[in-house]
Motif scaffolding. Structure first.
Motif, PDB file in Angstrom:
ATOM      1  N   ASP A  83       0.831  -1.025  -0.023  1.00  0.00           N
ATOM      2  CA  ASP A  83       0.168   0.066   0.213  1.00  0.00           C
ATOM      3  C   ASP A  83       0.887   1.302  -0.022  1.00  0.00           C
ATOM      4  O   ASP A  83       1.999   1.314   0.127  1.00  0.00           O
ATOM      5  CB  ASP A  83      -0.802   0.075   1.036  1.00  0.00           C
ATOM      6  CG  ASP A  83      -0.296  -0.007   2.439  1.00  0.00           C
ATOM      7  OD1 ASP A  83       0.814   0.636   2.916  1.00  0.00           O
ATOM      8  OD2 ASP A  83      -0.905  -0.209   3.520  1.00  0.00           O
ATOM      9  N   ASP A  84       0.255   2.263  -0.210  1.00  0.00           N
ATOM     10  CA  ASP A  84       1.180   3.601  -0.261  1.00  0.00           C
ATOM     11  C   ASP A  84       2.037   3.952   1.031  1.00  0.00           C
ATOM     12  O   ASP A  84       3.043   4.373   0.768  1.00  0.00           O
ATOM     13  CB  ASP A  84      -0.103   4.812  -0.583  1.00  0.00           C
ATOM     14  CG  ASP A  84      -0.480   4.919  -1.661  1.00  0.00           C
ATOM     15  OD1 ASP A  84      -0.331   3.857  -2.752  1.00  0.00           O
ATOM     16  OD2 ASP A  84      -1.361   5.792  -2.138  1.00  0.00           O
ATOM     17  N   ASP A  85       1.376   3.517   2.082  1.00  0.00           N
ATOM     18  CA  ASP A  85       2.290   3.993   3.366  1.00  0.00           C
ATOM     19  C   ASP A  85       3.370   2.898   3.393  1.00  0.00           C
ATOM     20  O   ASP A  85       4.412   3.584   3.597  1.00  0.00           O
ATOM     21  CB  ASP A  85       1.375   3.514   4.787  1.00  0.00           C
ATOM     22  CG  ASP A  85       0.103   4.882   4.925  1.00  0.00           C
ATOM     23  OD1 ASP A  85       0.415   5.789   4.172  1.00  0.00           O
ATOM     24  OD2 ASP A  85      -0.683   4.413   5.659  1.00  0.00           O
ATOM     25  N   GLU A  86       3.423   1.795   3.219  1.00  0.00           N
ATOM     26  CA  GLU A  86       4.479   1.002   2.746  1.00  0.00           C
ATOM     27  C   GLU A  86       5.472   1.323   1.878  1.00  0.00           C
ATOM     28  O   GLU A  86       6.667   1.385   2.116  1.00  0.00           O
ATOM     29  CB  GLU A  86       4.097  -0.499   2.627  1.00  0.00           C
ATOM     30  CG  GLU A  86       5.041  -1.499   2.714  1.00  0.00           C
ATOM     31  CD  GLU A  86       5.541  -1.829   4.324  1.00  0.00           C
ATOM     32  OE1 GLU A  86       6.547  -2.367   4.130  1.00  0.00           O
ATOM     33  OE2 GLU A  86       4.960  -1.330   5.251  1.00  0.00           O
ATOM     34  N   LEU A  87       5.105   1.771   0.624  1.00  0.00           N
ATOM     35  CA  LEU A  87       5.930   2.233  -0.406  1.00  0.00           C
ATOM     36  C   LEU A  87       6.710   3.432   0.079  1.00  0.00           C
ATOM     37  O   LEU A  87       7.888   3.546  -0.100  1.00  0.00           O
ATOM     38  CB  LEU A  87       5.068   2.419  -1.509  1.00  0.00           C
ATOM     39  CG  LEU A  87       4.698   1.172  -2.508  1.00  0.00           C
ATOM     40  CD1 LEU A  87       3.701   2.095  -3.535  1.00  0.00           C
ATOM     41  CD2 LEU A  87       5.858   0.706  -3.251  1.00  0.00           C
ATOM     42  N   VAL A  88       5.998   4.488   0.872  1.00  0.00           N
ATOM     43  CA  VAL A  88       6.820   5.600   1.685  1.00  0.00           C
ATOM     44  C   VAL A  88       7.769   5.355   2.431  1.00  0.00           C
ATOM     45  O   VAL A  88       8.793   5.719   2.458  1.00  0.00           O
ATOM     46  CB  VAL A  88       5.650   6.552   1.958  1.00  0.00           C
ATOM     47  CG1 VAL A  88       6.474   7.706   2.725  1.00  0.00           C
ATOM     48  CG2 VAL A  88       4.911   7.134   0.811  1.00  0.00           C
ATOM     49  N   ALA A  89       7.446   4.394   3.402  1.00  0.00           N
ATOM     50  CA  ALA A  89       8.036   3.855   4.495  1.00  0.00           C
ATOM     51  C   ALA A  89       9.507   3.124   4.067  1.00  0.00           C
ATOM     52  O   ALA A  89      10.446   3.391   4.412  1.00  0.00           O
ATOM     53  CB  ALA A  89       7.363   2.852   5.399  1.00  0.00           C
ATOM     54  N   ARG A  90       9.268   2.160   2.835  1.00  0.00           N
ATOM     55  CA  ARG A  90      10.397   1.630   2.622  1.00  0.00           C
ATOM     56  C   ARG A  90      11.453   2.309   1.564  1.00  0.00           C
ATOM     57  O   ARG A  90      12.665   2.361   1.403  1.00  0.00           O
ATOM     58  CB  ARG A  90      10.107   0.476   1.553  1.00  0.00           C
ATOM     59  CG  ARG A  90       9.206  -0.649   2.332  1.00  0.00           C
ATOM     60  CD  ARG A  90       9.010  -1.837   1.813  1.00  0.00           C
ATOM     61  NE  ARG A  90       8.270  -2.761   2.445  1.00  0.00           N
ATOM     62  CZ  ARG A  90       8.653  -4.225   2.554  1.00  0.00           C
ATOM     63  NH1 ARG A  90       9.948  -4.630   2.066  1.00  0.00           N
ATOM     64  NH2 ARG A  90       7.818  -5.015   3.092  1.00  0.00           N
ATOM     65  N   SER A  91      10.671   3.466   1.186  1.00  0.00           N
ATOM     66  CA  SER A  91      11.585   4.646   0.185  1.00  0.00           C
ATOM     67  C   SER A  91      12.498   5.213   1.523  1.00  0.00           C
ATOM     68  O   SER A  91      13.607   5.580   1.025  1.00  0.00           O
ATOM     69  CB  SER A  91      10.597   5.522  -0.612  1.00  0.00           C
ATOM     70  OG  SER A  91      10.235   4.712  -1.495  1.00  0.00           O
ATOM     71  N   LEU A  92      11.869   5.806   2.366  1.00  0.00           N
ATOM     72  CA  LEU A  92      12.290   6.510   3.609  1.00  0.00           C
ATOM     73  C   LEU A  92      13.478   5.746   4.195  1.00  0.00           C
ATOM     74  O   LEU A  92      14.671   6.274   4.448  1.00  0.00           O
ATOM     75  CB  LEU A  92      11.360   7.134   4.532  1.00  0.00           C
ATOM     76  CG  LEU A  92      10.534   8.161   3.922  1.00  0.00           C
ATOM     77  CD1 LEU A  92       9.478   8.486   5.040  1.00  0.00           C
ATOM     78  CD2 LEU A  92      11.486   9.392   3.587  1.00  0.00           C
ATOM     79  N   ALA A  93      13.331   4.496   4.224  1.00  0.00           N
ATOM     80  CA  ALA A  93      14.235   3.667   5.123  1.00  0.00           C
ATOM     81  C   ALA A  93      15.453   3.530   4.189  1.00  0.00           C
ATOM     82  O   ALA A  93      16.754   3.536   4.499  1.00  0.00           O
ATOM     83  CB  ALA A  93      13.517   2.281   5.243  1.00  0.00           C
ATOM     84  N   ASP A  94      15.360   3.252   2.921  1.00  0.00           N
ATOM     85  CA  ASP A  94      16.363   3.248   1.691  1.00  0.00           C
ATOM     86  C   ASP A  94      16.965   4.542   1.926  1.00  0.00           C
ATOM     87  O   ASP A  94      18.334   4.788   1.805  1.00  0.00           O
ATOM     88  CB  ASP A  94      16.080   2.675   0.351  1.00  0.00           C
ATOM     89  CG  ASP A  94      15.932   1.329   0.442  1.00  0.00           C
ATOM     90  OD1 ASP A  94      16.272   0.625   1.329  1.00  0.00           O
ATOM     91  OD2 ASP A  94      15.635   0.720  -0.716  1.00  0.00           O
ATOM     92  N   LEU A  95      16.586   5.606   1.647  1.00  0.00           N
ATOM     93  CA  LEU A  95      17.001   7.103   1.765  1.00  0.00           C
ATOM     94  C   LEU A  95      17.881   7.245   3.029  1.00  0.00           C
ATOM     95  O   LEU A  95      18.904   8.003   2.732  1.00  0.00           O
ATOM     96  CB  LEU A  95      15.820   8.020   1.469  1.00  0.00           C
ATOM     97  CG  LEU A  95      15.362   8.204   0.204  1.00  0.00           C
ATOM     98  CD1 LEU A  95      13.697   8.999   0.090  1.00  0.00           C
ATOM     99  CD2 LEU A  95      16.370   8.685  -1.065  1.00  0.00           C
ATOM    100  N   ARG A  96      17.231   6.782   4.039  1.00  0.00           N
ATOM    101  CA  ARG A  96      18.176   6.943   5.449  1.00  0.00           C
ATOM    102  C   ARG A  96      19.394   6.333   5.136  1.00  0.00           C
ATOM    103  O   ARG A  96      20.585   6.813   5.504  1.00  0.00           O
ATOM    104  CB  ARG A  96      17.270   6.461   6.515  1.00  0.00           C
ATOM    105  CG  ARG A  96      17.844   6.849   7.899  1.00  0.00           C
ATOM    106  CD  ARG A  96      16.868   6.321   9.173  1.00  0.00           C
ATOM    107  NE  ARG A  96      15.786   6.883   8.925  1.00  0.00           N
ATOM    108  CZ  ARG A  96      14.455   6.200   8.628  1.00  0.00           C
ATOM    109  NH1 ARG A  96      14.596   4.887   8.411  1.00  0.00           N
ATOM    110  NH2 ARG A  96      13.509   6.716   8.441  1.00  0.00           N
ATOM    111  N   THR A  97      19.392   5.020   4.737  1.00  0.00           N
ATOM    112  CA  THR A  97      20.730   4.244   4.610  1.00  0.00           C
ATOM    113  C   THR A  97      21.701   4.934   3.495  1.00  0.00           C
ATOM    114  O   THR A  97      22.889   5.071   3.741  1.00  0.00           O
ATOM    115  CB  THR A  97      20.243   2.947   4.447  1.00  0.00           C
ATOM    116  OG1 THR A  97      19.558   2.138   5.202  1.00  0.00           O
ATOM    117  CG2 THR A  97      21.548   1.946   4.227  1.00  0.00           C
TER     118      THR A  97
END
Length: 462
Positions: free
Chosen positions: A374-388
């Motif tokens: 879902d959209d929340d998961e896509l955003v969360a995974r994107s932010l996690a990768d950007l953080r790393t």
């Protein structure tokens, strides 16, 4: 006598361009045909889509087009957008490797290196990978080959995994071991057939291209503004453009074509199919079953774009530089790329100096798991990768998720032969042409060129 009536089915950039080409006559005269465009959705533009995120106008689909191929730029100028053409402010992209961001080496062609000094300085490849690139070996090519497999034999697997795959993934959302060198990168095929070093040939090509101006162009206000401008241009030339008119049936008649759209029937002397291959196949099944069977064999990749809006003041601890980064799929991250839009496009930075817009892309051919989130998961995974990847810990104040289901056609070995068979069978049927990303290239210039080809086929001599 009444002008012949041509119906264009599909109002993406291919259909709009075809309508403009069909409607244009010689200087000062009316066009040779009467044109109607039928678009099933409520808007024109297809994969070109603009929208607002955080109160800022941005592209939610394609954001740039090749500038060194003229068709897209020429269409924008014809539609009155010449003064809004603008190249990227920066082209300094990076590769997110296992141990961090490394600069994308210059002097390459779709990831195939030409400048070996720049390749070494980038640190993208290991010492062993660099030695293998320098140790070029003969490789069987023939009429065509998958890009990844050919380059693995010639330059080693590491250059494919770390450079070619991420660049091809950005264009096709596909896999290097499946994509045709002849269909996707014909310039590379030409260089590969020359005697001598492939990397030296690419270096020579790069030195000539340096003086050719910017590689890409965008539009102030976003590439999503192009469809409405081309639609207005086509209307000014006399075309009738209609949204909300899905075509339900198409049948050949002794005099032309009968079209059922939005519950009503139209007749046409000729038809341009500017819709994705599966829709074209369904419409042609009754009268051109062999062409329809070939069209159904064209596969598509799905992807999602996550656009994030941040306040610049929140980015002080993790300043973002360059135009963004690509991700080798071998590293098994969630995202395949991130574009720092506010850095890349000067017009965007000027329009919203206190905001910072970036976007990530997820999804490849045969890898649709990301599209199930879902959209929340896509955003969360994107932010996690950007953080790393870049240490980004700020929270976006707005976001948008755009899903492009079956958005990018795939070009495997044999694709161009399939396209030739489709066109040969439609030529035999007569008064029908196809155009769009499924045939001659997925970029905007290639799509516009295919529209011009379709228009010329149906109005010879114009």
């Amino acid at each position: 006598m009444a002008k012949p009536h041509v119906v264009v089915i599909g109002g993406g950039v291919a259909g709009l361009a075809a309508a403009a080409f069909l409607s244009a006559g010689s200087a000062g005269s009316a066009g040779p045909v009467r044109v109607t465009v039928l678009e099933g959705s409520g808007r024109f533009g297809g994969k070109l889509l603009g929208g607002e995120v955080g109160g800022v106008r941005v592209d939610l689909g394609a954001e740039s087009m090749l500038a060194r191929r003229p068709e897209g730029v020429e269409l924008a100028r014809a539609a009155g957008l010449g003064e809004r053409l603008e190249p990227p402010s920066t082209a300094k992209a990076a590769i997110w490797t296992a141990d961090g961001l490394r600069p994308l080496p210059g002097g390459q062609l779709m990831g195939v290196p030409g400048d070996l000094a720049a390749l070494e300085a980038s640190g993208v490849l290991t010492p062993e990978g660099l030695r293998r690139v320098r140790d070029e070996r003969p490789a069987e090519l023939g009429e065509d080959a998958p890009i990844g497999r050919y380059l693995t034999e010639r330059l080693g697997r590491e250059v494919v995994d770390r450079l070619v795959e991420p660049l091809l993934g950005g264009v096709y959302a596909g896999h290097a071991d499946e994509i045709s060198i002849r269909a996707a990168v014909p310039q590379l095929l030409e260089l590969a057939r020359r005697p001598g070093s492939l990397t030296a040939a690419i270096a020579e090509l790069g030195s000539r291209a340096t003086a050719a101006g910017p590689v890409f162009n965008g539009l102030r206000g976003g590439l999503g503004t192009l469809p409405d401008a081309v639609a207005a241009h086509a209307r000014a030339l006399g075309a009738d453009l209609r949204t909300g008119h899905p075509v339900e049936a198409l049948r050949r008649t002794p005099d032309g074509w009968r079209i059922t759209a939005a519950g009503r029937e139209l007749t046409a002397d000729a038809v341009v199919l500017a819709v994705p291959a599966p829709q074209a196949a369904a419409l042609l099944e009754a009268d051109a079953s062999a062409a329809a069977a070939e069209l159904r064999r064209i596969e598509y990749a799905s992807m999602a774009l996550v656009t994030l809006a941040f306040r610049r003041a929140d980015l002080a601890d993790a300043p973002l530089t360059g135009s963004g980064f690509l991700v080798p799929p071998v590293d098994r991250r969630h995202i395949k790329a991130s574009t720092f839009s506010s850095n890349k496009w000067g017009w965007l930075e000027r329009s919203a100096p206190d905001a910072f817009l970036l976007r990530t892309s997820l999804g490849r051919h045969h890898e649709d798991a990301a599209l199930q989130w879902d959209d929340d998961e896509l955003v969360a995974r994107s932010l996690a990768d950007l953080r790393t990847a870049v240490g980004l810990r700020a929270t976006p104040y707005d976001r948008a998720v755009t899903r492009w289901t079956d958005g990018l056609p795939q070009y495997p070995v044999g694709h161009l032969d399939r396209v030739a068979r489709i066109r040969t069978r439609l030529d035999a049927l007569g008064a029908v042409a196809v155009c769009g990303a499924a045939y001659d290239g997925v970029g905007i210039p290639a799509v516009v060129a295919s529209a011009r080809r379709a228009a010329a086929l149906l109005t010879p001599g114009t």
